[in-house]
Design an enzyme around this catalytic site. Structure first.
Site: not given
Ligand code: NAD
Length: 313
Positions: A10-11, A35, A62, A151
């Protein structure tokens, strides 16, 4: 160091992978690509110190082996994005809580003690507090934010799981409460405001600001975010810790739209859209959300490297 990152495609996760690989650590990413994207990992795929498994954390066979290998585990895998949270409320709750629980159960059962960093969110502060948000404030769930309550419930539950497992089994835990994080590789299709505004400005389309646009947010560059998280996790003390991670500069959505138009050289107009039209349900947005960063700064001496303008450029 051996680093396992759930949600690492992810991001934020892909920036964490980049940080650790650049330092010479070995990185194992598990991601179901719901995502996230394989393209985010492309720069690392050929490195022998990098491994990727496409799997759901809930069923990944794993997990135990990978957790036993890791010195540090970042748990980022979660269902994210306002539209998906509204469209699939039960899935958000079930997946986010169950994935975190499975991870801690696995670590506890193994008896080894990798450090576990859990991605939480500023959403855990709910509507109860407005303005500067401190880690020691009570957490709250607000139904005034519409379906998005689920959420914040999932993140509050993840925090509680992390802290209780830490207390019971001595697992070193860092709960990282991210505020709005922005930067390269963030995609706009899940309702993230900055990529959406940038996209609209570049196309010369109206910038759709939800509500009256006077609500403020504080945006942190993802590279600062992962550097801060690493500094906190690298402290000598392994006591469980909850810490805000973000940037304390505040900006209204109207000013953000204007700034993005200015940086993009765009003459897009700002168009205010009611929440009901934007999300298909009405809600009362949180007016201000700004992290108190005293804890982060005192414990690590952290200083941001990127301003909002740097990130936009
Ligand atoms: P993102 O969607 O880019 O990353 C989340 C990743 O988790 C994705 O790559 C998705 O494919 C993967 N994923 C989801 N469910 C899964 C599962 N069951 N098994 C394996 N992989 C799974 O979002 P992000 O912005 O990089 O967020 C990362 C974390 O940070 C998240 O937990 C999010 O709630 C938290 N967060 C992000 C922000 C923000 O501003 N970006 C703010 C607060 C919290």
């Amino acid at each position: 160091m051996h680093v396992l990152i759930t949600g690492g495609a992810g991001f934020i996760g892909s920036h964490l992978a980049a940080l650790h690989l650049a330092r010479g650590d070995k990185v194992h990413v598990v991601d179901d690509l719901s995502t996230g994207s394989r393209a985010n990992l492309a720069p690392f795929e050929s490195k022998p110190s990098f491994r990727f498994d496409e799997a759901d954390v809930l069923t990944w066979p794993l997990l135990q082996q990978a957790a036993a290998w890791a010195d540090r585990i970042y748990h980022l895998a979660a269902v994210v994005g306002v539209y998906r949270v509204i469209a699939e409320p039960t899935r958000v709750l079930a997946t986010n809580i169950a994935a975190c629980e499975r991870l801690f159960r696995t670590v506890a059962a193994g008896g080894w003690l990798p450090q576990v960093v859990v991605a939480s969110s500023s959403e855990v502060y709910g509507h109860q507090h407005e303005g500067l948000l401190h880690e020691n404030m009570d957490l709250s769930v607000s139904t005034r934010v519409g379906t998005r309550w689920n959420y914040s419930v999932s993140k509050i539950a993840d925090e509680a799981l992390a802290l209780s497992y830490s207390q019971k089994f001595g697992i070193p835990v860092l709960v990282a409460r991210f505020f709005n994080t922005i930067g390269p590789r963030q995609v706009g299709r899940y309702g993230m405001v900055v990529p959406r505004f940038v996209d609209q400005a570049v196309r010369g389309e109206p910038i759709t600001v939800y509500g009256d646009g006077e609500q403020t947010r504080s945006f942190c560059d993802v590279r600062d975010n992962v550097a801060a998280m690493d500094l906190l996790a690298s402290r000598e003390s392994h006591d469980a810790l909850v810490a805000n991670i973000g940037n304390d500069r505040e900006i209204s959505m109207n000013d953000l739209a204007r700034l993005i138009c200015e940086r993009a050289g765009s003459d897009s107009k700002i168009c205010h859209v009611p929440y009901l039209k934007a999300y298909g349900e009405d809600f009362e947005d949180i007016q201000r959300r700004r992290p108190a960063l005293d804890r982060l700064r005192t414990l690590t001496g952290f200083e941001h490297r990127y301003t909002l303008e740097d990130t936009l450029d």
